[in-house]
Design a protein around this motif. Structure first.
Motif, PDB file in Angstrom:
ATOM      1  N   ALA A  90       0.820  -1.210   0.000  1.00  0.00           N
ATOM      2  CA  ALA A  90       0.000   0.000   0.000  1.00  0.00           C
ATOM      3  C   ALA A  90       0.856   1.263   0.000  1.00  0.00           C
ATOM      4  CB  ALA A  90      -0.946   0.004   1.195  1.00  0.00           C
ATOM      5  N   GLY A  91       1.977   1.247   0.690  1.00  0.00           N
ATOM      6  CA  GLY A  91       2.849   2.424   0.722  1.00  0.00           C
ATOM      7  C   GLY A  91       3.365   2.780  -0.661  1.00  0.00           C
ATOM      8  N   TYR A  92       3.697   1.762  -1.443  1.00  0.00           N
ATOM      9  CA  TYR A  92       4.168   2.014  -2.804  1.00  0.00           C
ATOM     10  C   TYR A  92       3.051   2.611  -3.652  1.00  0.00           C
ATOM     11  CZ  TYR A  92       5.976   1.201  -7.455  1.00  0.00           C
ATOM     12  OH  TYR A  92       6.377   1.368  -8.742  1.00  0.00           O
ATOM     13  N   ALA A  93       1.842   2.081  -3.511  1.00  0.00           N
ATOM     14  CA  ALA A  93       0.713   2.591  -4.295  1.00  0.00           C
ATOM     15  C   ALA A  93       0.400   4.033  -3.911  1.00  0.00           C
ATOM     16  CB  ALA A  93      -0.514   1.710  -4.090  1.00  0.00           C
ATOM     17  N   GLU A  94       0.506   4.354  -2.623  1.00  0.00           N
ATOM     18  CA  GLU A  94       0.227   5.721  -2.190  1.00  0.00           C
ATOM     19  C   GLU A  94       1.256   6.702  -2.723  1.00  0.00           C
ATOM     20  OE1 GLU A  94       0.014   5.638   2.028  1.00  0.00           O
ATOM     21  OE2 GLU A  94      -1.769   4.376   2.044  1.00  0.00           O
ATOM     22  N   SER A  95       2.476   6.240  -2.959  1.00  0.00           N
ATOM     23  CA  SER A  95       3.518   7.142  -3.442  1.00  0.00           C
ATOM     24  C   SER A  95       3.475   7.336  -4.951  1.00  0.00           C
ATOM     25  CB  SER A  95       4.897   6.607  -3.043  1.00  0.00           C
ATOM     26  OG  SER A  95       5.173   5.417  -3.749  1.00  0.00           O
ATOM     27  N   ALA A  96       2.537   6.700  -5.628  1.00  0.00           N
ATOM     28  CA  ALA A  96       2.485   6.770  -7.089  1.00  0.00           C
ATOM     29  C   ALA A  96       2.262   8.192  -7.597  1.00  0.00           C
ATOM     30  CB  ALA A  96       1.395   5.859  -7.629  1.00  0.00           C
ATOM     31  N   HIS A  97       1.580   9.031  -6.813  1.00  0.00           N
ATOM     32  CA  HIS A  97       1.303  10.377  -7.294  1.00  0.00           C
ATOM     33  C   HIS A  97       2.544  11.265  -7.286  1.00  0.00           C
ATOM     34  CE1 HIS A  97       0.784  10.878  -2.941  1.00  0.00           C
ATOM     35  NE2 HIS A  97       1.129  12.125  -3.137  1.00  0.00           N
ATOM     36  N   TYR A  98       3.664  10.765  -6.737  1.00  0.00           N
ATOM     37  CA  TYR A  98       4.900  11.544  -6.782  1.00  0.00           C
ATOM     38  C   TYR A  98       5.617  11.393  -8.117  1.00  0.00           C
ATOM     39  CZ  TYR A  98       4.457  12.324  -1.815  1.00  0.00           C
ATOM     40  OH  TYR A  98       4.014  12.704  -0.594  1.00  0.00           O
ATOM     41  N   GLY A  99       5.160  10.464  -8.956  1.00  0.00           N
ATOM     42  CA  GLY A  99       5.807  10.254 -10.248  1.00  0.00           C
ATOM     43  C   GLY A  99       5.610  11.420 -11.190  1.00  0.00           C
ATOM     44  N   TRP A 100       6.442  11.493 -12.218  1.00  0.00           N
ATOM     45  CA  TRP A 100       6.348  12.590 -13.187  1.00  0.00           C
ATOM     46  C   TRP A 100       5.346  12.288 -14.267  1.00  0.00           C
ATOM     47  CZ3 TRP A 100      12.050  12.715 -15.082  1.00  0.00           C
ATOM     48  CH2 TRP A 100      12.907  12.830 -14.014  1.00  0.00           C
ATOM     49  N   GLY A 101       4.973  11.007 -14.385  1.00  0.00           N
ATOM     50  CA  GLY A 101       4.252  10.552 -15.555  1.00  0.00           C
ATOM     51  C   GLY A 101       2.883  11.156 -15.753  1.00  0.00           C
ATOM     52  N   GLY A 102       2.521  11.219 -16.989  1.00  0.00           N
ATOM     53  CA  GLY A 102       1.175  11.613 -17.358  1.00  0.00           C
ATOM     54  C   GLY A 102       0.410  10.378 -17.783  1.00  0.00           C
ATOM     55  N   SER A 103      -0.700  10.598 -18.423  1.00  0.00           N
ATOM     56  CA  SER A 103      -1.529   9.468 -18.808  1.00  0.00           C
ATOM     57  C   SER A 103      -0.862   8.655 -19.912  1.00  0.00           C
ATOM     58  CB  SER A 103      -2.883   9.975 -19.286  1.00  0.00           C
ATOM     59  OG  SER A 103      -2.704  10.830 -20.372  1.00  0.00           O
ATOM     60  N   GLY A 104      -1.100   7.357 -19.914  1.00  0.00           N
ATOM     61  CA  GLY A 104      -0.624   6.484 -20.975  1.00  0.00           C
ATOM     62  C   GLY A 104       0.764   5.926 -20.782  1.00  0.00           C
ATOM     63  N   ASP A 105       1.450   6.288 -19.701  1.00  0.00           N
ATOM     64  CA  ASP A 105       2.809   5.805 -19.515  1.00  0.00           C
ATOM     65  C   ASP A 105       2.909   4.736 -18.433  1.00  0.00           C
ATOM     66  OD1 ASP A 105       2.351   7.267 -17.309  1.00  0.00           O
ATOM     67  OD2 ASP A 105       4.146   8.496 -17.438  1.00  0.00           O
ATOM     68  N   GLY A 106       1.785   4.145 -18.083  1.00  0.00           N
ATOM     69  CA  GLY A 106       1.794   3.114 -17.059  1.00  0.00           C
ATOM     70  C   GLY A 106       1.592   3.660 -15.664  1.00  0.00           C
ATOM     71  N   SER A 107       1.287   4.935 -15.543  1.00  0.00           N
ATOM     72  CA  SER A 107       1.123   5.532 -14.218  1.00  0.00           C
ATOM     73  C   SER A 107      -0.323   5.466 -13.726  1.00  0.00           C
ATOM     74  CB  SER A 107       1.594   6.987 -14.236  1.00  0.00           C
ATOM     75  OG  SER A 107       0.790   7.745 -15.109  1.00  0.00           O
ATOM     76  N   ARG A 108      -1.215   4.888 -14.491  1.00  0.00           N
ATOM     77  CA  ARG A 108      -2.616   4.788 -14.067  1.00  0.00           C
ATOM     78  C   ARG A 108      -2.805   3.553 -13.199  1.00  0.00           C
ATOM     79  NH1 ARG A 108      -5.883   8.573 -16.335  1.00  0.00           N
ATOM     80  NH2 ARG A 108      -5.447   9.240 -18.454  1.00  0.00           N
ATOM     81  N   SER A 109      -3.620   3.699 -12.164  1.00  0.00           N
ATOM     82  CA  SER A 109      -3.903   2.587 -11.260  1.00  0.00           C
ATOM     83  C   SER A 109      -4.972   1.678 -11.880  1.00  0.00           C
ATOM     84  CB  SER A 109      -4.395   3.124  -9.918  1.00  0.00           C
ATOM     85  OG  SER A 109      -5.671   3.705 -10.077  1.00  0.00           O
ATOM     86  N   GLU A 122      -9.595   4.703 -24.101  1.00  0.00           N
ATOM     87  CA  GLU A 122      -8.293   4.052 -24.082  1.00  0.00           C
ATOM     88  C   GLU A 122      -7.511   4.489 -22.845  1.00  0.00           C
ATOM     89  OE1 GLU A 122      -7.130   1.785 -26.305  1.00  0.00           O
ATOM     90  OE2 GLU A 122      -9.121   1.850 -27.205  1.00  0.00           O
ATOM     91  N   GLY A 123      -6.459   3.743 -22.507  1.00  0.00           N
ATOM     92  CA  GLY A 123      -5.656   4.030 -21.330  1.00  0.00           C
ATOM     93  C   GLY A 123      -4.861   5.316 -21.413  1.00  0.00           C
ATOM     94  N   ASP A 124      -4.653   5.833 -22.626  1.00  0.00           N
ATOM     95  CA  ASP A 124      -3.856   7.053 -22.773  1.00  0.00           C
ATOM     96  C   ASP A 124      -4.719   8.299 -22.988  1.00  0.00           C
ATOM     97  OD1 ASP A 124      -4.747   6.388 -25.268  1.00  0.00           O
ATOM     98  OD2 ASP A 124      -2.834   6.703 -26.278  1.00  0.00           O
ATOM     99  N   ALA A 125      -6.001   8.208 -22.679  1.00  0.00           N
ATOM    100  CA  ALA A 125      -6.906   9.350 -22.869  1.00  0.00           C
ATOM    101  C   ALA A 125      -6.525  10.475 -21.910  1.00  0.00           C
ATOM    102  CB  ALA A 125      -8.344   8.920 -22.631  1.00  0.00           C
ATOM    103  N   ASP A 126      -6.523  11.702 -22.406  1.00  0.00           N
ATOM    104  CA  ASP A 126      -6.234  12.841 -21.533  1.00  0.00           C
ATOM    105  C   ASP A 126      -7.515  13.264 -20.810  1.00  0.00           C
ATOM    106  OD1 ASP A 126      -7.547  13.887 -23.711  1.00  0.00           O
ATOM    107  OD2 ASP A 126      -6.333  15.706 -23.800  1.00  0.00           O
ATOM    108  N   PHE A 127      -7.366  14.171 -19.832  1.00  0.00           N
ATOM    109  CA  PHE A 127      -8.506  14.504 -18.992  1.00  0.00           C
ATOM    110  C   PHE A 127      -9.598  15.251 -19.761  1.00  0.00           C
ATOM    111  CE2 PHE A 127     -10.763  16.757 -15.576  1.00  0.00           C
ATOM    112  CZ  PHE A 127     -11.197  15.640 -14.889  1.00  0.00           C
ATOM    113  N   GLU A 128      -9.237  16.022 -20.764  1.00  0.00           N
ATOM    114  CA  GLU A 128     -10.255  16.719 -21.563  1.00  0.00           C
ATOM    115  C   GLU A 128     -11.143  15.720 -22.300  1.00  0.00           C
ATOM    116  OE1 GLU A 128     -11.005  19.930 -21.417  1.00  0.00           O
ATOM    117  OE2 GLU A 128      -9.482  20.006 -19.858  1.00  0.00           O
ATOM    118  N   ALA A 129     -10.548  14.665 -22.849  1.00  0.00           N
ATOM    119  CA  ALA A 129     -11.336  13.628 -23.528  1.00  0.00           C
ATOM    120  C   ALA A 129     -12.226  12.889 -22.532  1.00  0.00           C
ATOM    121  CB  ALA A 129     -10.406  12.642 -24.232  1.00  0.00           C
TER     122      ALA A 129
END
Length: 177
Positions: A90-109, A122-129
């Motif tokens: 759980a600690g690792y999952a909670e720290s995921a928001h510290y990553g630099w990544g945006g959508s589509g790079d494997g940073s989505r839970s 799709e998994g790489d959809a941006d927030f506007e879409a």
């Protein structure tokens, strides 16, 4: 009288020329039949086994794409192991928001990916879409548009929950704190 040749290392062996007395280094080749690339990437032969295959990067990626961590377990055992590991990590999952990544790079839970499936994106959809798709779908099944329709109300709740999950994830990613 012949004179002895003087060494250039001045008594310090590290100062000798590179590669002067180096033996051939053994290189382990990729375990994939017919591959002649060096096998630098260890991969388990079976779950919970110390035995390893050694693949080149290309074949390691191919092997890992087909790897099933829960192979040989029943659905109940797989679910309990996944739940246990999720709790332990759980600690690792909670720290995921510290990553630099945006959508589509494997940073989505997993929750975000399920929410995208609800919105059929799709998994790489941006927030506007995401916002556009949510609004379009929500307008069709909104309780004000279809009063008394239980299926439409349930669909609207699913869409609302999916949007909330994606919205909070986007806020975590863009928060500069």
């Amino acid at each position: 009288m012949s004179r002895a040749r003087r060494s250039n290392d001045w008594g310090f062996p590290r100062w000798r020329g590179y590669e002067s007395t180096r033996e051939a280094a053994q290189v382990r080749l990729c375990d994939r039949h017919g591959c002649t690339e060096p096998g630098k990437c260890p991969a388990p032969k079976s779950p919970n086994s110390p035995d390893r295959w050694y693949f080149c990067e290309k074949h390691a990626a191919e092997y890992n794409s087909k790897w099933d961590y829960f192979e040989g377990l029943s659905k109940e055992e797989a679910a309990s192991r996944a739940g246990r590991e999720q709790r332990e990590n759980a600690g690792y999952a909670e720290s995921a928001h510290y990553g630099w990544g945006g959508s589509g790079d494997g940073s989505r839970s997993q929750d975000e990916m399920r929410a995208l499936e609800v919105l059929e994106l799709e998994g790489d959809a941006d927030f506007e879409a995401i916002k556009r798709e949510w609004r379009a779908r929500a307008k069709k099944v909104h309780p004000d548009v279809k009063p008394g329709d239980k299926e439409a109300a349930e669909e609207f709740q699913k869409l609302q929950l999916a949007y909330e999950v994606l919205k909070s994830a986007e806020e975590r990613r863009t928060w500069k704190g």
